[in-house]
Design a protein around this motif. Structure first.
Motif, PDB file in Angstrom:
ATOM      1  N   SER A 502       0.829  -1.206   0.000  1.00 15.27           N
ATOM      2  CA  SER A 502       0.000   0.000   0.000  1.00 15.27           C
ATOM      3  C   SER A 502       0.862   1.255   0.000  1.00 15.27           C
ATOM      4  O   SER A 502       2.040   1.233   0.373  1.00 15.27           O
ATOM      5  CB  SER A 502      -0.924   0.002   1.226  1.00 15.27           C
ATOM      6  OG  SER A 502      -1.766  -1.121   1.234  1.00 15.27           O
ATOM      7  N   ALA A 529      -3.921  -0.685  -0.595  1.00 20.45           N
ATOM      8  CA  ALA A 529      -4.795   0.478  -0.349  1.00 20.45           C
ATOM      9  C   ALA A 529      -4.034   1.755  -0.673  1.00 20.45           C
ATOM     10  O   ALA A 529      -2.863   1.899  -0.331  1.00 20.45           O
ATOM     11  CB  ALA A 529      -5.259   0.494   1.105  1.00 20.45           C
ATOM     12  N   SER A 531      -4.399   5.617   0.113  1.00 20.91           N
ATOM     13  CA  SER A 531      -5.166   6.482   1.007  1.00 20.91           C
ATOM     14  C   SER A 531      -5.460   7.844   0.393  1.00 20.91           C
ATOM     15  O   SER A 531      -6.452   8.486   0.758  1.00 20.91           O
ATOM     16  CB  SER A 531      -4.406   6.671   2.326  1.00 20.91           C
ATOM     17  OG  SER A 531      -3.107   7.180   2.093  1.00 20.91           O
ATOM     18  N   THR A 554      -8.027  -0.725  -3.015  1.00 15.79           N
ATOM     19  CA  THR A 554      -9.008   0.147  -2.369  1.00 15.79           C
ATOM     20  C   THR A 554      -8.481   1.569  -2.374  1.00 15.79           C
ATOM     21  O   THR A 554      -7.287   1.810  -2.473  1.00 15.79           O
ATOM     22  CB  THR A 554      -9.297  -0.299  -0.932  1.00 15.79           C
ATOM     23  OG1 THR A 554      -8.088  -0.206  -0.166  1.00 15.79           O
ATOM     24  CG2 THR A 554      -9.817  -1.716  -0.894  1.00 15.79           C
ATOM     25  N   GLY A 555      -9.428   2.516  -2.248  1.00 13.47           N
ATOM     26  CA  GLY A 555      -9.068   3.924  -2.246  1.00 13.47           C
ATOM     27  C   GLY A 555      -9.574   4.615  -3.505  1.00 13.47           C
ATOM     28  O   GLY A 555     -10.126   3.997  -4.426  1.00 13.47           O
ATOM     29  N   LYS A 556      -9.383   5.928  -3.528  1.00 13.31           N
ATOM     30  CA  LYS A 556      -9.840   6.733  -4.651  1.00 13.31           C
ATOM     31  C   LYS A 556      -8.998   6.413  -5.893  1.00 13.31           C
ATOM     32  O   LYS A 556      -7.786   6.236  -5.814  1.00 13.31           O
ATOM     33  CB  LYS A 556      -9.746   8.223  -4.313  1.00 13.31           C
ATOM     34  CG  LYS A 556     -10.417   9.129  -5.323  1.00 13.31           C
ATOM     35  CD  LYS A 556     -10.740  10.505  -4.748  1.00 13.31           C
ATOM     36  CE  LYS A 556      -9.533  11.286  -4.345  1.00 13.31           C
ATOM     37  NZ  LYS A 556      -9.862  12.683  -4.001  1.00 13.31           N
ATOM     38  N   GLY A 578      -8.888   0.844  -7.658  1.00  4.48           N
ATOM     39  CA  GLY A 578      -9.487   1.525  -6.523  1.00  4.48           C
ATOM     40  C   GLY A 578     -10.947   1.157  -6.410  1.00  4.48           C
ATOM     41  O   GLY A 578     -11.527   0.524  -7.303  1.00  4.48           O
TER      42      GLY A 578
END
Length: 596
Positions: A502, A529, A531, A554-556, A578
């Motif tokens: 990440s 991820a 952030s 995951t994340g924007k 994402g």
């Protein structure tokens, strides 16, 4: 005492208690008039003998019967309106109950507005209006009312008083405050009545006492005016002295008075270097410019290529240096010293965890390899690559030192290479920025797994630096980003790679930085991820079309702002890894970025 059943304020009010227009009821008027007459006949209205606050009433406790005291602030308990107290007898403090002296405040009357306005000469156009019609003549300020058949009333001054005194005008002077010029009020003139006494300086809000708060009346310096036309040439000056030279003494016919002659060959009464001056038609020697003969240095030049130099105390012979050496200063003398090594073939430098920075780096074993990548970079920077290439081959293991390139290599390209088959075998685990290239330097990188616990990025190109990623890479957990390009730095990816950790960002561009990654396969393992966002363009350009992403994150997905652009060749907004929508799809609205 007589008590009114209805107050006059209510009887004669313009509006009733519900706010409706009303007329005076004849019955109310009769009752009021009768009650007033009874009061007058019975002495109901009293003369006020003393007045003051309620607390002052006790001063008059011993006054005789019928003494009236007006309390201007009420009865001290239930009302603050003016009330009256009457001595009921001669006994001390024998006061009546409070008698209201002040009625309730009536409603505000309506403002008067003339029915029409105009010049006095135009009033006749309204002669047919009914009685009470009003006309305001704007040229004389008088108000006129129609009086039925008798015409108009006399003019009544309306809305304008007597002309006031002439005002006072300030007498101004220009005061100097360093380079500023400020208006100063030094006196007043031209007015009537009391002359103002306020002096000072003209500020933004009026007259101020301190010159520093005054407004500078001088504008910015104007542009330079055009050049004027050329003036008339002046008269020729007197001829200056001339210099002549030749073999032997000068002849009488040479030159004019004030001229000089340098003698180059001895003879005619003169020596080499003599300076002659002509005066009154005659040449005479005034001095000699030739210095004394220097000390002999015979025997110093003994071999082809030798040089004679001035040493610390005397001239000395400097023999021909060895091949590849150049003349340098050692701080005291000029000496031969080794220059930059010039390559005649490609070179490989080896780095291993069991190496030493005291080694040459030319042999791939513990006794020949270098210990740190930075030492290998510095070794390559000291070479003249002469069109050849240097490869820094890093062996298996973990390396914790940061790598920095601050200027271009001389004459060729440098490649930093780990294990291109299994990048995780060569781990760069760094508490700071991993590899940074700046100052126009360039570096090719491949075959590493990178992880950072501080700093900005695993790979960072800044201030014109360029990083080319041409082989497999594995990006683990990173403190700032896997790749960052800023201030015209460029990162170009031309090989497939893996993301296994990440980070706040994967691709990060700022301030005209550029990241290029086109048509690659990018494998994500373990659902990393991001952030902040997977791709962040903050005033930079990320060009990443037609890539294939394997795995999830995951994340924007993206964040484009401050004229930043993320170019995907019109891919869907779900193209990047994402699980949250990106921001910045229109440069015309906040955050003023473009995803296209």
């Amino acid at each position: 005492m007589t008590i009114f059943t209805k107050l006059a304020a209510a009887i004669f009010a313009s509006f009733d208690s519900a706010g409706n227009p009303r007329k005076v009821d004849n019955g109310d008027t009769v009752v009021w008039g009768t009650e007033v007459e009874r009061l007058l006949s019975s002495g109901g209205f009293k003369t006020i003998n003393a007045a003051g606050p309620f607390s002052g009433r006790s001063t008059y406790n011993n006054q005789p019967k019928d003494f009236v005291y007006l309390s201007t602030d009420g009865d001290g308990a239930t009302t603050s309106l003016a009330v009256g107290f009457i001595k009921k007898s001669n006994a001390s403090g024998d006061w009546s109950v409070a008698v209201p002296w002040q009625g309730i405040q009536g409603p505000q009357g309506e403002n008067f507005t003339p029915d029409t306005t105009g010049l006095l000469a135009g009033r006749s156009a309204f002669d047919g209006e009914p009685e009470g019609f009003s006309y305001l003549a704007t040229d004389n300020g008088n108000l006129y009312f129609r009086q039925g058949g008798s015409g108009w009333s006399a003019g009544i001054p309306f809305g304008r008083g007597d002309q006031g005194d002439d005002g006072w005008a300030p007498v101004l002077a220009v005061a100097t405050d360093g380079t500023r010029r400020v208006l100063q009020v030094v006196d007043w003139t031209g007015g009537e009545g009391t002359k103002p006494t306020t002096l000072g300086y003209i500020g933004a809000t009026g007259i101020v006492a301190a010159i520093a708060n005054g407004v500078d009346i001088r504008g910015a310096t104007g542009s330079t005016g055009s050049t004027g036309s050329t003036g008339t040439p002046g008269t020729n000056g007197a001829d200056g002295a001339k210099w002549f030279s030749g073999s032997g003494a000068p002849s009488v016919g040479t030159g004019a008075n004030g001229d000089y002659y340098l003698q180059l060959v001895a003879g005619g009464g003169g020596a080499i270097g003599d300076v002659w001056l002509k005066a009154a038609g005659t040449w005479s020697i005034t001095g000699n410019i030739r210095g004394a003969t220097g000390a002999a240095i015979g025997g110093l030049l003994t071999t082809r290529g030798d040089m004679v130099v001035q040493g610390a105390s005397a001239a000395q012979r400097l023999a021909l240096g060895v091949s590849g050496y150049a003349l340098k200063s050692d701080g005291t003398d000029v000496v031969w010293a080794a220059s930059r090594e010039v390559l005649t073939a490609n070179r490989t430098l080896y780095v291993r965890p069991d190496g030493s920075n005291s080694n040459t780096g030319l042999v791939n074993n513990a006794g020949g390899a270098l210990l740190t990548i930075q030492k290998a970079i510095d070794t390559a920077a000291a070479l003249d690559l002469n069109g050849f290439a240097v490869t820094i081959q890093v062996g298996a293991g973990t390396f914790t030192g940061t790598v920095a390139i601050i200027k271009p290599f001389v004459g060729g390209a440098v490649t930093l290479q780990g294990d291109t088959t299994t990048p995780a075998n060569v781990l760069l685990s760094i508490a700071g920025t991993g590899i940074q290239v700046s100052g126009g330097g360039e570096l090719t990188v491949l075959g590493f797994k990178m992880a950072t616990s501080a700093g900005t990025a695993a790979l960072r190109a800044t201030n014109g630096g360029r990083i080319r990623v041409t082989g497999a890479m594995d990006y683990g957990a990173c403190a700032g980003a896997a790749m960052e390009a800023e201030n015209y730095g460029i990162i170009e990816v031309t090989a497939n790679y893996t993301i296994s950790g990440s980070a706040p960002r994967h691709w990060w561009c700022e301030a005209q930085g550029l990241i290029l990654c086109i048509g690659r396969t990018i494998t994500l393992t373990g659902t990393p991820a991001f952030s902040t966002a997977f791709a962040v363009a903050f005033g930079g350009f990320i060009n990443v079309p037609i890539n294939t992403f394997s795995g999830s994150a995951t994340g924007k997905r993206y964040d484009a702002s401050k004229n930043g652009t993320i170019q995907t060749n019109s891919a869907a907004t779900t193209y990047l890894p994402g699980d949250a929508a990106g921001t910045g799809t229109n440069p015309g609205t906040s955050p003023y970025g473009l995803y296209a």
